[in-house]
Design a protein around this motif. Structure first.
Motif, PDB file in Angstrom:
ATOM      1  N   HIS A 137      63.597  -3.203  -3.898  1.00  0.00           N
ATOM      2  CA  HIS A 137      62.652  -4.114  -3.654  1.00  0.00           C
ATOM      3  C   HIS A 137      63.357  -5.305  -3.168  1.00  0.00           C
ATOM      4  O   HIS A 137      64.836  -5.325  -3.030  1.00  0.00           O
ATOM      5  N   ASP A 139      63.669  -9.541  -3.892  1.00  0.00           N
ATOM      6  CA  ASP A 139      63.213 -10.348  -4.803  1.00  0.00           C
ATOM      7  C   ASP A 139      62.216 -11.208  -4.531  1.00  0.00           C
ATOM      8  O   ASP A 139      62.056 -12.025  -3.471  1.00  0.00           O
ATOM      9  N   HIS A 251      67.153  -3.638  -2.539  1.00  0.00           N
ATOM     10  CA  HIS A 251      68.262  -3.339  -3.287  1.00  0.00           C
ATOM     11  C   HIS A 251      67.631  -2.763  -4.601  1.00  0.00           C
ATOM     12  O   HIS A 251      66.399  -3.115  -5.069  1.00  0.00           O
TER      13      HIS A 251
HETATM   14 FE   LIG Z   1      66.367  -7.976  -7.391  1.00  0.00          FE
END
Ligand SMILES: [Fe+2]
Length: 294
Positions: A137, A139, A251
């Protein structure tokens, strides 16, 4: 594809020549992970006790130091919490020194956000797919819109038992965006104001935040992408510091325990190359402004 760029700095205020400086800036802003395998966060003898789950209040996932000074998520006596806070504060100071040295032009606009000690094992944590950070994903947070502000994070693995922090790092941001942006849904008219008024969001969600949330959810929901998209596994060994724009780099945290983390916020305009920011990338594709609208 290798999105990890290693540098051999071994101090929090490293002496750095101009060529290396340019390499570090380009790596960070182009969406690489800057990995510093020889930059440990050194704990005092008396601080090693803090690498334990017993200091958590078991309500929060992390023990966090707010930039205003409040310690959240911790449990202990006043003296113990004072020492714990001092340790987290030192990490915050060192991470700030590092970012200020590597990216000096950021300094006037760099805003320090939370610092955290993450005491729990990542592996085996069960949660809904949206909250599952073992899935790749970028953030984006439903209640906390950034409105385009960058999320710069400095991590350090402080595991005392030699265990790595294992991440997966995915393909470059624009490659992911090409796959999922066509499926991203807009907000309904008035939704941003309503959510802000009701306290669902801390500030108004912008069209940018909506797209970033949609990308976050679409990527996490797609198990075929999770398994088969271009990606690499990285072991961050104890003593390693790594720096990443977590709103840009795909990540996933797969396993590991005991990590320090410092978050910084930075307006996209303050980058060396603002056009690498997710908001600028998305605006270029959509052909419209995605910032705050009244
Ligand atoms: Fe994250």
């Amino acid at each position: 594809m290798n999105l990890i760029r290693k540098f051999d700095f071994n101090e929090w205020s490293p002496k750095i020549d101009s060529v290396t400086s340019q390499q570090a800036i380009a790596a960070l802003e182009d969406g690489f992970v800057i990995c510093l395998p020889h930059l440990p966060f050194v704990l005092g003898e008396d601080e090693k006790r803090f690498l334990s789950e017993r200091w958590s209040d078991h309500k929060s996932k992390n023990i966090s130091l707010r930039p205003q000074g409040g310690l959240k998520g911790a449990f202990g006596s006043a003296d113990e919490l004072k020492a714990l806070r001092a340790m987290i504060q030192r990490y915050s100071d060192q991470a700030t020194q590092l970012v200020s040295t590597l990216f000096p032009d950021y300094v006037p606009n760099l805003v320090k956000a939370n610092t955290s000690l993450r005491p729990f094992e990542v592996e085996g944590r069960v949660s809904s797919y949206r909250k599952d950070d073992k899935r790749l994903h970028t953030d984006a947070f439903p209640s906390n819109p950034t409105q385009g502000t960058r999320l710069l994070r400095v991590f350090n693995n402080v595991n005392p038992n030699g265990r790595p922090r294992v991440w997966r790092v995915g393909e470059p941001f624009d490659a992911m965006v090409k796959k999922y942006l066509p499926q991203a849904k807009n907000m309904f008219p008035g939704q941003a104001s309503l959510m802000h008024k009701l306290g669902i969001t801390k500030r108004k969600r912008t069209p940018y935040d909506q797209l970033m949330l949609q990308l976050h959810d679409l990527v996490k929901a797609d198990m075929d992408y999770q398994r088969n998209a271009p990606q690499q596994s990285v072991n961050f060994m104890p003593g390693t510091t790594w720096i990443v724009y977590s709103d840009q780099v795909l990540h996933a945290a797969m396993s590991g325990q005991y990590m320090m983390e410092q978050t910084f916020h930075l307006p996209p305009e303050a980058l060396y190359r603002p056009e690498t920011s997710p908001i600028k990338v998305l605006e270029a594709i959509k052909g419209i402004a995605l910032g705050l609208v009244d």
